[in-house]
Design an enzyme around this catalytic site. Structure first.
Site, PDB file in Angstrom:
ATOM      1  N   ASP A  81      -1.933   7.838   3.727  1.00  0.00           N
ATOM      2  CA  ASP A  81      -1.486   6.486   4.095  1.00  0.00           C
ATOM      3  C   ASP A  81      -2.097   6.120   5.457  1.00  0.00           C
ATOM      4  O   ASP A  81      -2.490   7.001   6.208  1.00  0.00           O
ATOM      5  CB  ASP A  81       0.055   6.479   4.202  1.00  0.00           C
ATOM      6  CG  ASP A  81       0.635   5.063   4.236  1.00  0.00           C
ATOM      7  OD1 ASP A  81      -0.100   4.100   3.943  1.00  0.00           O
ATOM      8  OD2 ASP A  81       1.837   4.923   4.556  1.00  0.00           O
ATOM      9  N   GLU A  82      -2.160   4.842   5.787  1.00  0.00           N
ATOM     10  CA  GLU A  82      -2.672   4.379   7.092  1.00  0.00           C
ATOM     11  C   GLU A  82      -4.033   5.003   7.399  1.00  0.00           C
ATOM     12  O   GLU A  82      -4.285   5.438   8.523  1.00  0.00           O
ATOM     13  CB  GLU A  82      -1.682   4.732   8.221  1.00  0.00           C
ATOM     14  CG  GLU A  82      -0.281   4.181   8.033  1.00  0.00           C
ATOM     15  CD  GLU A  82      -0.110   2.757   8.556  1.00  0.00           C
ATOM     16  OE1 GLU A  82      -1.109   2.183   9.016  1.00  0.00           O
ATOM     17  OE2 GLU A  82       1.014   2.238   8.464  1.00  0.00           O
TER      18      GLU A  82
ATOM     19  N   ARG B 191       4.839  -7.687  10.893  1.00  0.00           N
ATOM     20  CA  ARG B 191       6.052  -6.877  10.675  1.00  0.00           C
ATOM     21  C   ARG B 191       7.196  -7.758  10.202  1.00  0.00           C
ATOM     22  O   ARG B 191       8.197  -7.284   9.702  1.00  0.00           O
ATOM     23  CB  ARG B 191       6.508  -6.154  11.973  1.00  0.00           C
ATOM     24  CG  ARG B 191       5.547  -5.177  12.622  1.00  0.00           C
ATOM     25  CD  ARG B 191       5.035  -4.160  11.663  1.00  0.00           C
ATOM     26  NE  ARG B 191       3.750  -4.590  11.136  1.00  0.00           N
ATOM     27  CZ  ARG B 191       3.236  -4.111   9.995  1.00  0.00           C
ATOM     28  NH1 ARG B 191       3.876  -3.234   9.285  1.00  0.00           N
ATOM     29  NH2 ARG B 191       2.078  -4.543   9.559  1.00  0.00           N
TER      30      ARG B 191
ATOM     31  N   LYS C 293       0.842  -1.214   0.000  1.00  0.00           N
ATOM     32  CA  LYS C 293       0.000   0.000   0.000  1.00  0.00           C
ATOM     33  C   LYS C 293       0.870   1.253   0.000  1.00  0.00           C
ATOM     34  O   LYS C 293       0.677   2.165  -0.808  1.00  0.00           O
ATOM     35  CB  LYS C 293      -0.914   0.018   1.238  1.00  0.00           C
ATOM     36  CG  LYS C 293      -1.940  -1.102   1.257  1.00  0.00           C
ATOM     37  CD  LYS C 293      -2.853  -0.982   2.453  1.00  0.00           C
ATOM     38  CE  LYS C 293      -2.153  -1.151   3.784  1.00  0.00           C
ATOM     39  NZ  LYS C 293      -1.537  -2.479   3.981  1.00  0.00           N
ATOM     40  N   THR C 294       1.794   1.286   0.951  1.00  0.00           N
ATOM     41  CA  THR C 294       2.643   2.473   1.063  1.00  0.00           C
ATOM     42  C   THR C 294       3.469   2.629  -0.221  1.00  0.00           C
ATOM     43  O   THR C 294       3.646   3.726  -0.741  1.00  0.00           O
ATOM     44  CB  THR C 294       3.544   2.364   2.298  1.00  0.00           C
ATOM     45  OG1 THR C 294       2.705   2.152   3.439  1.00  0.00           O
ATOM     46  CG2 THR C 294       4.351   3.625   2.514  1.00  0.00           C
TER      47      THR C 294
ATOM     48  N   GLN D  81      -5.828  -3.360  10.666  1.00  0.00           N
ATOM     49  CA  GLN D  81      -4.702  -2.767  11.399  1.00  0.00           C
ATOM     50  C   GLN D  81      -5.094  -1.484  12.117  1.00  0.00           C
ATOM     51  O   GLN D  81      -4.248  -0.660  12.437  1.00  0.00           O
ATOM     52  CB  GLN D  81      -3.540  -2.501  10.446  1.00  0.00           C
ATOM     53  CG  GLN D  81      -2.926  -3.773   9.903  1.00  0.00           C
ATOM     54  CD  GLN D  81      -1.681  -3.478   9.077  1.00  0.00           C
ATOM     55  OE1 GLN D  81      -0.657  -3.086   9.599  1.00  0.00           O
ATOM     56  NE2 GLN D  81      -1.792  -3.635   7.773  1.00  0.00           N
TER      57      GLN D  81
HETATM   58  P1  ATP Z   1       1.551  -2.186   6.027  1.00  0.00           P
HETATM   59  O1  ATP Z   1       0.128  -2.625   5.994  1.00  0.00           O
HETATM   60  O2  ATP Z   1       2.341  -2.926   7.035  1.00  0.00           O
HETATM   61  O3  ATP Z   1       1.702  -0.700   6.092  1.00  0.00           O
HETATM   62  P2  ATP Z   1       1.974  -1.992   3.172  1.00  0.00           P
HETATM   63  O4  ATP Z   1       0.786  -2.572   2.522  1.00  0.00           O
HETATM   64  O5  ATP Z   1       2.080  -0.523   3.232  1.00  0.00           O
HETATM   65  O6  ATP Z   1       2.187  -2.652   4.611  1.00  0.00           O
HETATM   66  P3  ATP Z   1       4.575  -1.864   1.958  1.00  0.00           P
HETATM   67  O7  ATP Z   1       5.318  -1.464   3.154  1.00  0.00           O
HETATM   68  O8  ATP Z   1       4.286  -0.863   0.922  1.00  0.00           O
HETATM   69  O9  ATP Z   1       3.227  -2.601   2.403  1.00  0.00           O
HETATM   70  O10 ATP Z   1       5.285  -3.108   1.255  1.00  0.00           O
HETATM   71  C1  ATP Z   1       5.761  -4.214   1.987  1.00  0.00           C
HETATM   72  C2  ATP Z   1       7.065  -4.693   1.425  1.00  0.00           C
HETATM   73  O11 ATP Z   1       6.861  -5.321   0.160  1.00  0.00           O
HETATM   74  C3  ATP Z   1       8.044  -3.571   1.154  1.00  0.00           C
HETATM   75  O12 ATP Z   1       9.349  -4.019   1.425  1.00  0.00           O
HETATM   76  C4  ATP Z   1       7.851  -3.310  -0.325  1.00  0.00           C
HETATM   77  O13 ATP Z   1       8.978  -2.706  -0.908  1.00  0.00           O
HETATM   78  C5  ATP Z   1       7.617  -4.694  -0.873  1.00  0.00           C
HETATM   79  N1  ATP Z   1       6.814  -4.694  -2.110  1.00  0.00           N
HETATM   80  C6  ATP Z   1       5.547  -4.274  -2.250  1.00  0.00           C
HETATM   81  N2  ATP Z   1       5.119  -4.430  -3.527  1.00  0.00           N
HETATM   82  C7  ATP Z   1       6.146  -4.957  -4.217  1.00  0.00           C
HETATM   83  C8  ATP Z   1       6.336  -5.359  -5.584  1.00  0.00           C
HETATM   84  N3  ATP Z   1       5.382  -5.230  -6.487  1.00  0.00           N
HETATM   85  N4  ATP Z   1       7.531  -5.875  -5.906  1.00  0.00           N
HETATM   86  C9  ATP Z   1       8.502  -6.025  -4.987  1.00  0.00           C
HETATM   87  N5  ATP Z   1       8.396  -5.671  -3.708  1.00  0.00           N
HETATM   88  C10 ATP Z   1       7.225  -5.151  -3.308  1.00  0.00           C
HETATM   89 MG    MG Z   2       2.239   0.804   4.863  1.00  0.00          MG
END
Ligand code: ATP
Ligand code: MG
Length: 768
Positions: A226-227, A635, A32-33, A257
């Site tokens: 975000d979040e 995490r 997402k982030t 979350q």
């Molecule tokens: P959270 O809910 O914990 O905030 P999130 O959904 O924001 O998580 P991110 O932190 O954006 O998730 O991504 C999680 C990990 O996966 C990061 O290390 C990110 O770089 C990697 N990642 C996400 N999408 C891809 C992709 N398409 N290819 C490679 N790595 C990815």
């Molecule tokens: Mg995130």
């Protein structure tokens, strides 16, 4: 630019979507982030001016990282970077807004500074001093708690009614109103805003002042958040106003979350209200997790399935990798838990499988870090605690900040700190007299001016006069340098001189000296206060080396005021640096972060889920605890260890019971229970030789062998002594019987008669 090559299909669709209102709703670690970051880069690459974009993050740390990433993506893609979008927290955004618009409200000036938690406490103390009921801690706690929740709702004293007082409250409506009003008056008089004011005043101006509102509604074309699942009602109200014009909105979040409802977060906003308030809202669901192994996700999925109030979804590892098993261990007590964690980390680092920075140790509440810290120190493992005592909350740093804050607002709170650091010999009586004088004189007088310009009206000793004189002349010199617009290195030098000439640095040195005399046996491990102050000066220097982005997205040279505000807006996570250290933090602070190796500790009823959640009866409190554990588990990237411990819970006077979440997450309770990690107690555990990982469960045969190896002793015992036994753990001597002692061990072992001198046990030292 080939932005899409770095994203999967759904992420790419979301990043480049032309939906006016877009919601990306997805599980932990699904990117997402990352998608939000690429969306910003995408918009810029399409030629949108950076000044038209605002992105809101949960912490300043993420804001900074995101800014950096956007820049990298742009540069790699060969695009010209023409300025920077504003990426900030809600508070950071409001601060920038108010610096521009606060004059729209009567009685405020642009020179405001921020009152932190500590300042708030000081103000309340002053207010309660004048009230008869102010001596009752319960009363004070209830009133300040109520004021805080009223502020979270965005209600000022003029908007509250007697119906805001709950039945059976320890305070009356009038008392609440008086305290609240005085608190606000104090802030206004001192030109201070607290965190809540930043939001409330922003919303107020936007709601009441049509021209300002129209201006800001048209200023930006894209808001990204975000979040979003932890957005509270007031923040949402702010967003809705800003989106009353042509701007578009992208939010990302995961309802599983939501962990801040206790601070007013409402997760029905992302689930339901958004689609009602923003017609045509498009939703993208991401379902592949790029962070963790499937093994970790399986357990997290199992756990969160127990929440009723949720939309069912399942996290699937994009890599398809099953990964190593999630370990669950039950330890004899929290020390054994800490020891095993320390030895595991040590072993992995020794084998060069990991660096210290790859580890995070998570727990439910800050006090739980103690036992772990003790063991990490014993194993010489470098670590950093986040969210405990924040750097900027240390007394010496708050003092140093007070010196700087004077330059902006000359507020009384800062000045009173300075009177004590170093102590200028002004007692309570004199201070009260000065405060009265300040009131009598009225106008723009502050304690700062009273002590400078009206010394003849207050009785002061010669030593005090001299101390004040030193301070004022150091201050004048600094203010002059500051007004001349000194920046960068020059301002850091000026700050250093100011603190030196005002006698503050020698004061800090002398406190350090006294402290080290008192604590000579531990001093080697603690950093001195002077080191902290020097670190503070370095932080100022670093700050000046970075670009500062204002609310228009323009880059400009930062100044001291920006620095002070940045400090005031710090959150727990912001302290995290990339030093090679193990990170310790609460689950709340870990939100949004990831680490290759994660330990989640203290999984006991009354701890996690917390005592509070079990007793407060608030609907959904247990579900929120479960979400918090879910956040902790997700995490982890490669490996996850979960643990609980035995012993007695002194708060409740009952034995610890394993957390229900262990069963719910389908974690297997080890057969031998409780875990017998007693070798170390018996004095036979050598950290350097520990195999750490391989031996999760204590091997009884091995314990015996170890115990045999220990030379026999002829210790003498008294009733009340504590004994550690290789099989039964720690017990207490209840009676003596010739060469035998009667010892009470915890369940299931009970009372045992032991022959003194036997190798399997020994007396524990006082401090063990
Ligand atoms: P959270 O809910 O914990 O905030 P999130 O959904 O924001 O998580 P991110 O932190 O954006 O998730 O991504 C999680 C990990 O996966 C990061 O290390 C990110 O770089 C990697 N990642 C996400 N999408 C891809 C992709 N398409 N290819 C490679 N790595 C990815
Ligand atoms: Mg995130």
């Amino acid at each position: 630019m080939d932005i899409l090559s770095q994203l999967n299909e759904k992420q790419g669709k979301a990043a480049t979507s032309d939906a006016h209102y877009l919601r990306i709703i997805a599980g932990a670690g699904t990117g997402k982030t990352r998608t939000l970051t690429y969306r910003i880069a995408y918009l810029l690459s399409m030629g949108l001016s950076p000044t038209r974009i605002v992105a809101i993050t949960f912490t300043n740390k993420v804001a900074k990282e995101m800014t950096q990433r956007v820049r990298n993506i742009m540069e790699k893609g060969g695009f010209e970077v023409r300025g920077y979008p504003l990426i900030a927290t809600f508070h950071g955004f409001c601060y920038r807004f108010l610096k521009k618009e606060i004059l729209a409200l009567d009685g405020y000036s642009r020179e405001f500074s921020i009152a932190g938690d500590d300042d708030q406490n000081t103000i309340y103390k002053e207010i309660f001093k004048d009230m008869t009921k102010g001596e009752s801690k319960d009363f004070c706690k209830a009133v300040t708690g109520k004021i805080s929740s009223l502020k979270t709702e965005g209600k000022y004293p003029d908007q509250i009614a007697s119906s805001d007082v709950p039945l059976g409250a320890t305070y009356t409506f009038n008392e609440l109103l008086t305290v609240y009003q005085r608190y606000q008056d104090y802030l206004t008089k001192q030109n201070l805003l607290d965190f809540d004011d930043l939001l409330i005043l922003t919303v107020r101006i936007l709601e009441d002042k049509e021209e300002v509102r129209r201006n800001w509604q048209n200023k930006y074309s894209h808001f990204l958040v975000d979040e979003f699942q932890d957005t509270n009602a007031l923040q949402y109200r702010l967003l809705k106003i800003l989106l009353g014009g042509p701007a578009s909105l992208t939010v990302v979040g995961d309802p599983d979350q939501t962990i801040y409802t206790w601070r007013g977060a409402k997760n029905d906003i992302i689930k339901d209200r958004l689609s009602r308030d923003f017609p045509g809202l498009e939703t993208v669901v991401l379902d592949e997790n790029y962070r963790s192994t499937q093994e970790i996700l399986d357990h997290a999925n199992e756990l969160i399935r127990h929440n009723r109030d949720r939309v069912d979804k399942n996290l699937v590892a994009a890599s398809g990798e099953k990964g190593e098993k999630v370990h669950y261990s039950r330890y004899y007590d929290s020390d054994s838990e800490g020891r095993d964690i320390a030895s595991t980390i040590s072993a992995l680092v020794r084998k060069k499988e990991a660096d210290y920075r790859d580890f995070a140790i998570l727990y439910r509440a800050n006090y739980l870090s103690n036992a772990i810290e003790k063991q990490l120190t014993a194993y010489k493992i470098p670590y950093e605690i986040y969210g405990g005592m924040k750097f900027y909350e240390r007394a010496e740093i708050r003092d140093a900040l007070a010196y700087l804050k004077l330059v902006i607002g000359k507020d009384d709170l800062s000045f009173q700190r300075i009177l004590k650091a170093p102590n200028k010999g002004i007692g309570e009586v004199t201070l009260d007299k000065a405060k009265e004088l300040e009131k009598e004189l009225g106008g723009d007088e502050t304690l700062f001016t009273v002590f400078r310009d009206h010394q003849d009206k207050i009785k002061l000793t010669k030593a005090t006069r001299l101390a004040l004189q030193d301070f004022y002349s150091a201050y004048d010199a600094f203010e002059k340098a500051y007004r001349m617009g000194k920046k960068g290195d020059e301002i850091v030098t000026a700050v250093n001189q100011y603190l030196e000439n005002a006698g503050f640095l020698s004061h800090v040195r002398s406190v350090d000296r006294k402290e080290s005399e008192k604590l000579s046996y531990t001093a080697s491990s603690s950093t001195s206060r002077l080191d902290n102050v020097m670190e503070f000066l370095r932080t100022i220097q670093n700050f000046f080396e970075e670009d500062y982005v204002d609310e228009e997205g323009n880059k400009r040279e930062p100044d001291l005021v920006d620095f002070l505000i940045e400090v005031a807006l710090q959150s727990d996570q912001d302290a995290i640096e990339d030093d090679n250290k193990v990170s310790l933090m609460t689950g709340h602070v870990s939100k949004g972060l990831e680490f290759p190796y994660v330990f989640v500790t203290g999984m006991n009823e009354m701890i996690f889920p917390s005592y509070h959640s079990l007793t407060d009866g608030r609907a959904g409190a247990m579900e929120e605890e479960r979400r918090l554990f879910f956040v902790c588990m997700t995490r982890a990237q490669k490996r996850l260890w979960v643990s609980s411990f035995g012993g007695v819970n002194f708060r409740q006077g009952s034995p610890y019971v394993t957390s229900r979440f262990i069963r719910e997450a389908n974690l297997v309770v080890p057969k031998a229970e409780p875990k017998k990690d007693f070798a170390a107690h018996v004095g036979l555990h050598r950290p350097a030789a520990s195999t750490g990982l391989g031996r999760r469960l204590f091997d009884v045969g091995q314990a015996k062998a170890l115990a045999q190896a220990r030379p026999s002793t002829t210790e003498s015992y008294a009733v009340g002594d504590r004994v550690v036994h290789a099989s039964f753990g720690v017990g207490k001597v209840t009676a003596l019987d010739g060469n035998k002692i009667i010892v009470d061990f915890p369940a299931p072992y009970g009372t045992k008669k032991l022959v003194v001198g036997f190798r399997a046990f020994r007396k524990m030292k006082e401090d063990e």
